[in-house]
Scaffold this active site. Structure first.
Site, short mmCIF file in Angstrom:
data_model
loop_
_atom_site.label_atom_id
_atom_site.label_comp_id
_atom_site.label_asym_id
_atom_site.label_seq_id
_atom_site.Cartn_x
_atom_site.Cartn_y
_atom_site.Cartn_z
N GLU A 56 -10.52 0.23 14.91
CA GLU A 56 -10.58 -1.06 15.80
C GLU A 56 -9.89 -1.85 14.81
OE1 GLU A 56 -13.72 0.08 14.39
OE2 GLU A 56 -13.47 1.39 16.60
N GLU A 70 1.35 -0.71 0.24
CA GLU A 70 0.06 0.48 0.04
C GLU A 70 0.62 1.04 -0.19
OE1 GLU A 70 -3.98 1.14 2.31
OE2 GLU A 70 -3.34 -0.96 2.43
#
Lengths: 415, 376, 414
Positions: free
Chosen positions: C381, C253
């Protein structure tokens, strides 16, 4: 919607008020305040106990002790709402009952549910009258949030059980006469299944109580060590290996805190901010930032108060209060910590000076440390959130890897 | 102590909920949100037929003559259903101002129409960025004609009349400020729709150029009337907010129970559970505070100003938290137009601003606490 | 400790700066600068055409995909050179949005797993922006739990037949090629039955539908596959090894160092200079200052964490895990900042565009877009789990689905 008593409630309130008015323990309150100034723990404890026991005995003699207990065990057979009314009327004098909170709120109901009739008649009245003080021996170094992970052993020997192990965080163990004790009687079965509950004389040979020095420097709690302590089987509460269920009775009976307000630090902070001057000489309470924070805290604190009112209303109507009251400690505990930190910050470098006086700033300084314990005692913030999520909102329990595993096969090291 | 709504009031709530669950689904809310209508006229008519527009209006003026507690109960249901109707403007603001300051003739003229659903009203207050103050009021009335610009008027395009806060005497304090009833469909009024964070409620910028203005109450008392009515409205909007917060919490919980990831419902992960527990805590505190506000409102208690600010601060924070966390619990789906999470997120942010910013209400709360402590 | 370039870095920077000065599309500069948060708009030109033109120009001069090998359209540059290029390209970098996923994620995967022939054919036009790629990973039933995906690939002769649905695919509607992960065996454990492919997005049976977002925009798509055929030679990695291949994609990424995540802080600071609170500039108000200071430290903390990583690169070291905090901090900070900005404006804060204060509607746009930042590419989360597990070394969550055949994993919560 109104805040009025029903006629019966009003009558009861008048009765309570009249008795309290005639018997106001103002002198005992002074003794209690004076005890705060004593540094030596034993001397301080003795002074507190003396004042507390005097008030409790007086109440018991007049039928105002352990109101919700049956009369034959030293209570009054009062309804839940009557108990709330008494608490409201007793008001600040309720501080004198501190040493009895655990015994009357948790140990008593367990004894009432599981002991023999003879034992109940022997132990409950002096517990109600404050002549005998009880503690609760549950938490252990290896069993905090995970209470059922406890390791204190009880082994059968004739008609006795022999106890070896260690408890921790025992409030008041150093001045208690009796204790309820949960132990492991069978380590080869699943953790919740091998536990058994007892009560014992805290002066039994082999019981050693050591104070824990807390982060604040105070010592309210103890470690209790058991070395070959003998308990007669007759003092077993509930069946062998049924201790987990018995402990749930104890925990469910945790003093019904409705009406008894949790400390939030808001009134102290308000007083503090009214007195405190900012660098430019204006009251802190005029400052926009102070106001913004205080408003949020005040609204939360008020929210707790009115949540309790809703529960009291339910009791007044003879209904069971909803689950709302379970939020109290989770709201109050972290808030006291935030408030204390902010109060110190407002004082600049001077905020760092240790103090234990009774001024608003002094109280808030102490709160900085007290809050640490409050966020943990009786269930950590995290456990409280789990309880709300699971019991109130109906979310699934966490995945448990220790549920059906024999206790002695459960890993004890993280790495 | 009876700190709860009565059985009759609870019945009213059930009735309102039943009506709204049948007639005010997200589909109706979306129709307004997407600009297909400026409000839902069918729901509005239904509320009128049920007698819910004139609950607190005295019987002599065509209302039901019930109390403000009944209004609280209905407000909660409207908030829960995100009702795309001009209820708060008409009922909490316009109707309350008329009852507070109106002459007998004004009440006779407007209140029956409000109760019958024939007149939509609003309050035209805001002229500038920042919370409204007497100084910010620059619209002027001279010779019975109103001139000026109101930058954000709720239901500005659909209101039949507005109560406009304007000044008759130049200056920047409250002494010259009065209230004026203006026919929004009449001469000298032009309303231009403006887009807000929550387009499911109509808002407009309104320009007045010599519009006929009928004085409501005395000049110089206008600001204190607005202040009083804002306190009342703060309690009622707090009920809309707790209704919305509760619904957002339920949506989050339901999704957490249904949505599976890693072979288990996401509601079994503590990160998600604790988010929902925090929402419950905030919603519970806000509800209890709103109840106290309801008591103060219904008895017109001296504590109303404090109770209103307390309810408002608590409800604003709770709704914003619940709406935000509900979206988060829904993950990517919460960010689609199709799921309803954003409807609550939008409404929570609109209501947080509509009666003045959180900062303003925080200040009012502290002022009132101080007054009480000083008196004690 | 200093912020200076090494001599080599300085030389590279000078070269980049000179080329950009001579070649950048200055005509778009003002528009690019003024483009509000999350949305690049040009007044007179189609953004896609302008992006492709700039990319092609860069590629022709050897300034595209700097760290890729030259034979695949890159420059063979070092990581620090790439960071320097990013700094110099500045606002014109906003024209690269269209290519981020292709260059950052698809390209590296193709480079690692495709045949030499495919690499020579596909990578240069990807680098030069002549072909646009998208990544087809997320599914309705597989978001945070990517390996829960259900799109099926079944072997039929020398081809695979694809059926299923993807979601949250950025730019699918203008992509030429896509990187697709599919389930080839539902009877083995979930991570083990996946296979990676690349496909022509114009293949018969591919249908693209835009997703209307909560904020009204449509950056993403749903992509439906109905009997779409992919030749086996377009498989990337071994059959059943798609999970590992996808890790390569996700690890690659775009290294966001240097380009720190926007938090909205500078915009809020500016707003507070202009707004009035109690008759004085808001910035003089203590309440406002306390909030600003808190967000300033977050925003600065992210910036300087980026600097630390850059220093590591400059020394030829691998940056530590600190950069993983970026999105977690930036997403929720932006949401809080947006809410506070509206609060400062009072009731008029509710306006989409506040006249004289926020004409572009920046803060409402941030309020409505930031929830997505907190979800896309890993929810808050999940990011906390990643930090706890990969950075702090805490144990992973207990997994019930690990060794269970995929078709035996429960799909209903209740």
């Amino acid at each position: 919607m109104n805040f009025d008593d029903t006629p019966q409630e009003a009558e009861y309130r008048a009765l309570a008020r009249k008795w309290i008015e005639a018997n106001r323990p103002d002198d005992l309150m002074k003794e209690l305040a004076a005890a705060d100034e004593i540094k030596d723990r034993d001397a301080r404890t003795a002074k507190i106990l003396k004042a507390s026991k005097a008030w409790q005995k007086k109440k018991a003699d007049a039928g105002w002790a352990c109101l919700s207990w049956p009369k034959e065990y030293g209570g009054r057979g009062a309804t839940p709402i009557q108990r709330v009314i008494w608490d409201q009327e007793e008001g600040k004098y309720g501080q004198l009952s501190g040493p009895f909170a655990i015994g009357q709120g948790m140990c008593g109901p367990t004894v009432m549910a599981y002991a023999s009739e003879e034992q109940k008649r022997r132990y409950l009245p002096p517990l109600a009258s404050g002549e005998e003080v009880w503690c609760q021996l549950f938490s252990e170094p290896a069993g905090g949030s995970d209470l059922a992970g406890l390791r204190t052993r009880a082994e059968k020997d004739g008609d006795d059980w022999i106890i070896n192990g260690q408890k921790i965080w025992t409030t008041g163990a150093h001045f208690c006469d009796y204790g309820i004790l949960i132990t492991r009687t069978d380590p080869t079965i699943a953790k919740h299944k091998g536990l058994t509950m007892f009560f014992l004389d805290m002066r039994s040979p082999g019981v050693e109580v050591r104070p824990i020095k807390q982060a604040s420097g105070h010592s309210g709690f103890n470690e209790v060590y058991f070395t070959n302590v003998r308990i007669p089987d007759a003092q077993r509460l509930g069946r062998v290996n049924d201790g987990w269920n018995v402990s749930l009775t104890t925990l469910m009976n945790e003093r019904f805190s409705i009406g008894a307000r949790l400390a939030t630090g808001v009134p102290e902070f308000f007083d503090f901010a009214a007195q405190m001057r900012m660098a430019d000489g204006t009251p802190a309470l005029d400052d926009r930032e102070v106001r913004s924070r205080l408003a949020t805290w005040a609204a939360r604190s008020n929210g707790l108060k009115y949540t309790a009112y809703r529960a009291i209303s339910a009791l007044s109507k003879g209904e069971r209060p909803g689950p709302e009251n379970s939020i109290g400690k989770l709201v109050a505990a972290p808030m006291t910590q935030d408030i204390a930190m902010y109060a110190l910050d407002l004082q600049g470098p001077m905020g760092a000076i240790s103090r234990d006086d009774n001024s608003p700033a002094g109280k808030l300084y102490q709160t900085l440390f007290h809050a640490i314990g409050m966020r943990i005692a009786g269930g950590t913030d995290e456990v409280m959130r789990n309880i709300i999520a699971e019991r109130v909102l109906g979310l699934p329990g966490d995945i448990r890897v220790d549920k059906d595993v024999p206790f002695n096969k459960i890993p004890t090291k993280g790495r | 102590m009876n700190f709860d709504f009565s059985d009759e009031q609870k019945q009213l709530r059930d009735e309102a909920r039943r009506f709204l669950s049948e007639n005010c689904t997200p589909k109706e809310v979306r129709a307004v949100l997407e600009g297909k209508a400026k409000y839902d006229a069918k729901i509005w008519k239904g509320l009128a037929d049920l007698g819910l527009l004139g609950i607190a209006i005295p019987e002599e003026f065509g209302g039901a003559g019930a109390g403000r507690l009944e209004l609280c109960v209905v407000a909660e249901e409207l908030g829960r259903a995100l009702a795309p109707v001009p209820y708060s403007s008409t009922v909490y603001l316009a109707s309350e101002l008329l009852m507070l300051a109106g002459s007998d003739a004004q009440k006779k003229h407007w209140l029956p129409k409000i109760a019958a659903g024939e007149a939509i009203g609003t309050l035209a207050l805001v002229e500038a960025v920042g919370d409204a103050t007497p100084k910010s009021i620059q619209a002027t009335v001279s010779g019975g004609k109103l001139t000026g610009r109101k930058t954000l008027v709720p239901e500005g395009e659909i209101a039949d009349f507005a109560i406009v806060v304007a000044r008759e005497k130049a200056g920047d304090d409250a002494r010259g400020v009065g209230l004026y009833i203006v026919d929004m469909k009449g001469a000298g009024v032009s309303a231009k729709s403006v887009e807000t964070v929550d387009p499911s409620r109509n808002h407009a910028e309104v320009a007045f150029s010599g519009a006929p203005a009928d004085p409501l109450g005395q000049v110089g008392e206008g600001w204190s009337c607005v202040d009083k009515v804002l306190d009342r409205a703060a309690v009622l909007v707090a009920f809309e907010q707790i209704g919305g917060a509760d619904r957002a919490l339920e949506m989050g919980r339901d999704y957490a129970l249904d949505r599976m990831a890693f072979g288990r419902p996401i509601g079994s992960f503590q990160a998600v559970k604790h988010m929902l527990a925090d929402m419950y805590v905030a919603a519970t505190l806000a509800r209890s505070n709103a109840y106290y506000g309801a008591w103060a409102l219904s008895t017109d208690a001296g504590e109303l100003a404090e109770a209103a600010a307390n309810a408002r601060v608590s409800a604003t924070q709770a709704y914003q938290l619940c709406a935000k966390n509900n979206t988060q619990v829904h993950g990517g789906m919460g960010f689609t137009w199709e799921f309803d999470c954003h409807l609550y997120y939008r409404r929570s942010n609109l209501l947080a601003l509509s009666l003045g910013s959180l900062t303003m209400w925080e200040n009012r709360l502290i002022d009132e606490m101080r007054k009480r402590n000083a008196a004690a | 400790m200093n912020f200076d370039d090494t001599p080599t870095e300085a030389a590279f920077r000078a070269e980049a700066r000179a080329w950009i000065a001579a070649n950048a599309p200055r005509e778009h500069e003002a528009d690019l600068r003024a483009s509000p948060f999350g949305r690049v708009a040009l007044r007179n030109t189609d953004i896609i055409a302008a992006s492709k033109t700039w990319q092609k120009k860069k590629a022709d001069a050897g300034w595209a995909c700097l760290h890729w090998p030259k034979e695949y359209g890159g420059r063979g540059a070092s990581p620090i050179e790439r960071v320097i290029w990013g700094q110099e390209e500045g606002v014109f970098g906003k024209l690269s949005g269209l290519f981020i996923i292709g260059h950052g994620m698809c390209g590296p995967t193709v480079m690692a797993f495709a045949s030499e022939e495919h690499k020579h054919k596909r990578l240069p036009p990807l680098a030069s922006g002549e072909e646009i790629w998208c990544q087809l990973f997320s599914e309705p039933a597989g978001g945070s739990d990517l390996a829960g995906l259900r799109t099926r690939a079944e072997k039929s002769g020398g081809e695979w037949v694809i059926n299923g649905q993807k979601i949250w695919t950025s730019g699918a509607h203008h992509s030429d090629w896509g990187l697709l992960i599919a389930r080839t065996d539902p009877e083995v454990a979930k991570h083990k039955g996946l296979t990676m492919f690349f496909l022509d997005m114009k293949s018969p049976g591919v249908e693209i539908r835009p997703i209307k977002q909560a904020n009204g925009q449509a950056e993403f798509n749903e992509v439906y596959f109905t009997d779409v055929r992919i030749p086996d030679h377009q498989r990337l990695g071994k059959v059943g090894d798609g999970w590992n291949v996808s890790l390569t994609t996700l690890m690659n990424e775009r290294l966001s160092i240097g380009a720190s995540m926007p938090t909205g802080f500078p915009e809020l600071f500016d707003l507070c200079e202009r707004l009035d609170a109690d008759g004085r500039p808001a910035i003089e108000n203590r309440h406002v200052r306390a909030k600003l200071a808190n967000w300033a430290t977050k925003s600065n903390g992210l910036k300087f964490t980026g600097y630390r990583a850059m220093s590591a690169l400059s020394r030829g070291e691998r940056p530590g895990p600190e950069n993983s905090i970026g999105k977690l901090v930036a997403g929720s900070t932006m949401q809080d900042i947006a809410q506070f900005a509206l609060e400062l404006e009072g009731p008029m804060g509710a306006l989409r565009r506040t006249p004289g204060i926020d004409e572009t509607g920046l803060f409402v746009a941030m309020l409505l877009r930031s929830p997505a930042t907190r979800i896309e590419g890993g929810t808050d989360e999940i990011l906390r789990n990643i930090i706890a597990e990969r950075v702090l070394g805490l144990p992973a969550d207990i997994r019930l689905d690990k060794d269970v055949p995929f078709d035996k994993i429960p799909t209903k919560g209740r």
